[in-house]
Design a protein around this motif. Structure first.
Motif, PDB file in Angstrom:
ATOM      1  N   ARG A   4      -4.750  -9.275   8.834  1.00  0.00           N
ATOM      2  CA  ARG A   4      -4.845  -8.872  10.147  1.00  0.00           C
ATOM      3  C   ARG A   4      -5.753 -10.005  11.026  1.00  0.00           C
ATOM      4  O   ARG A   4      -5.392 -10.126  12.006  1.00  0.00           O
ATOM      5  CB  ARG A   4      -5.313  -7.633  10.431  1.00  0.00           C
ATOM      6  CG  ARG A   4      -3.959  -6.660   9.897  1.00  0.00           C
ATOM      7  CD  ARG A   4      -3.663  -5.592  11.226  1.00  0.00           C
ATOM      8  NE  ARG A   4      -4.909  -5.109  11.773  1.00  0.00           N
ATOM      9  CZ  ARG A   4      -5.038  -3.630  11.879  1.00  0.00           C
ATOM     10  NH1 ARG A   4      -4.541  -2.930  11.289  1.00  0.00           N
ATOM     11  NH2 ARG A   4      -6.141  -3.191  12.437  1.00  0.00           N
ATOM     12  N   HIS A  56      -7.909  -5.969   5.314  1.00  0.00           N
ATOM     13  CA  HIS A  56      -7.890  -6.374   6.937  1.00  0.00           C
ATOM     14  C   HIS A  56      -7.925  -8.010   7.118  1.00  0.00           C
ATOM     15  O   HIS A  56      -7.755  -8.464   7.871  1.00  0.00           O
ATOM     16  CB  HIS A  56      -8.579  -5.870   7.825  1.00  0.00           C
ATOM     17  CG  HIS A  56      -8.426  -4.581   8.173  1.00  0.00           C
ATOM     18  ND1 HIS A  56      -8.657  -3.293   7.116  1.00  0.00           N
ATOM     19  CD2 HIS A  56      -7.997  -3.651   9.093  1.00  0.00           C
ATOM     20  CE1 HIS A  56      -8.378  -2.193   7.445  1.00  0.00           C
ATOM     21  NE2 HIS A  56      -7.637  -2.255   8.578  1.00  0.00           N
ATOM     22  N   GLU A 106       0.940  -1.330  -0.021  1.00  0.00           N
ATOM     23  CA  GLU A 106       0.147   0.067  -0.134  1.00  0.00           C
ATOM     24  C   GLU A 106       0.849   1.219   0.043  1.00  0.00           C
ATOM     25  O   GLU A 106       0.585   2.368  -0.428  1.00  0.00           O
ATOM     26  CB  GLU A 106      -1.199  -0.044   1.325  1.00  0.00           C
ATOM     27  CG  GLU A 106      -0.210   0.021   2.377  1.00  0.00           C
ATOM     28  CD  GLU A 106      -1.293  -0.221   3.729  1.00  0.00           C
ATOM     29  OE1 GLU A 106      -2.293   0.015   3.546  1.00  0.00           O
ATOM     30  OE2 GLU A 106      -0.620  -0.510   4.910  1.00  0.00           O
TER      31      GLU A 106
END
Ligand code: F6P
Length: 360
Positions: A287, A284, A236
């Protein structure tokens, strides 16, 4: 006689392995006949009247395989010490005094803080104000200079590899370029390790600025060689040579948010090569979920190591993984030192040797 009591909190972005740390702390403390309390939602739990729960072997018995943190966490609030692009800001003195009072009332003799660079910076501030802080480094980005590895990284890399395995089959069926955007603001470890292990053809990192022309040339050559599908992994925080990061939003009182480079890379490659492209933002997913074996082991070792640092009275230190050993290092020497991918890194060289393009 009252048992000695220590506290633990998890702060900043979550990652797989946090619960392994909590479980490790509780078990190691129990062996010493100490009691453990867990503060809820990071440092915020230290604010009056104190939001905490008693942790014991029963309540933490089956948490190791769970992602996230049973204590909750936040990367905003009263204790944020880094904002925007990582600029430092001080925690308000009344907040510090408020937390000191709560810790005193609760008889906490050692506070284990599990967090990344920003949270450890807060921890250092509290330590310098006299709090008995012990740090446990945490980040999926694996970008802390003071430790060879952080837990959460291996789980994130496994997620990238799984995504690439899936993108490869659909990409090659359609002869498309598949672009996968992964996390990594300042450091491209997830993109590098995940990209190499997942068979990506190109990997774009924050540390190695790229040009669209070099990337497009490489893909055109692949086409001429008969490889009609390509996979591009982009961190990113990756930028073009002379360009800037693609910022999604100004943050929420904490650090700024990145995102969107994958879509831009996909669009540029479609225009320049004439090929069909698709992009996917893994976000995410990296994560979440259960920690890998490695992250469970490292989390447990860090938790046990943190309790041992308290036992030795080594406040102001954090656990660190070096040469396969868990050691204590001063938090002061550990914060604000990012571990970034260097162009001469052996994994970068290995990737180049198997014809991965970095767009440079
Ligand atoms: O620092 C870890 C990290 O996963 C970065 O790679 C990512 O940019 C950021 O957290 C996202 O955080 P948030 O939880 O605020 O979306």
């Amino acid at each position: 006689m009252l048992k000695k009591r220590i506290g633990i909190l998890t702060s900043g972005g979550d990652c797989p392995g946090l619960n392994a740390v909590i479980r490790g702390v509780v078990r190691a403390a129990d062996k010493l006949n100490w009691e453990v309390i867990g503060f809820v939602d990071g440092f915020e739990g230290l604010l009056a009247p104190g939001d905490y729960r008693i942790l014991d072997r029963h309540t933490t018995a089956t948490i190791m395989s769970q992602g996230g943190t049973i204590l909750g966490t936040t990367n905003k609030g009263h204790f944020v010490s880094k904002v925007g692009k990582g600029d430092k800001t001080a925690v308000a003195p009344e907040t510090v005094e408020n937390a000191r009072e709560i810790l005193g009332k609760l008889r906490v003799e050692g506070l284990i803080l599990v967090g990344g660079d920003g949270s450890l910076t807060t921890g250092l501030q509290l330590f310098e104000a006299g709090f008995p802080i012990i740090g446990v480094p945490k980040t999926i980005d694996n970008d802390l200079e003071a430790t060879a590895m952080t837990f959460g990284f291996d789980s994130a890399v496994a997620c990238v590899v799984d995504a690439l395995d899936r993108l490869q089959t659909t990409g090659s069926s359609h002869k498309r370029i598949m672009v996968l955007e992964v996390m990594g603001r300042h450091a491209g470890w997830i993109a590098l390790y995940g990209g190499l292990a997942g068979g990506a053809n190109a990997i774009l990192l924050p540390e190695i600025p790229f040009t669209y022309e070099k990337l497009a040339n490489y893909i055109r050559q692949r086409d001429r060689d008969g490889y009609f599908s390509s996979m591009v992994v982009v961190a990113e925080g990756a930028t073009t040579a002379g360009g800037t990061e693609v910022v999604k939003a100004g943050g929420n009182g904490g650090e700024y948010k990145l995102g969107g480079i994958g879509e831009i890379v996909s669009h540029e490659l479609a225009t320049r090569t004439g090929k069909e492209t698709r992009h996917c933002v893994l976000g995410h997913l990296q994560r979440g979920g259960a920690p890998t074996t490695l992250d469970r082991l490292l989390g447990t070792r860090f938790g046990v190591g943190a309790v041992d640092l308290i036992r030795q009275g080594r406040f102001g230190q954090m656990v660190s993984y070096q040469n396969y050993q868990v050691l204590g290092v001063p938090i002061a020497e550990a914060v604000n030192k990012l571990k970034r991918v260097t162009p001469d890194n052996q994994v970068v060289q290995t990737a180049r040797a198997v014809d991965v393009c970095f767009g440079d």
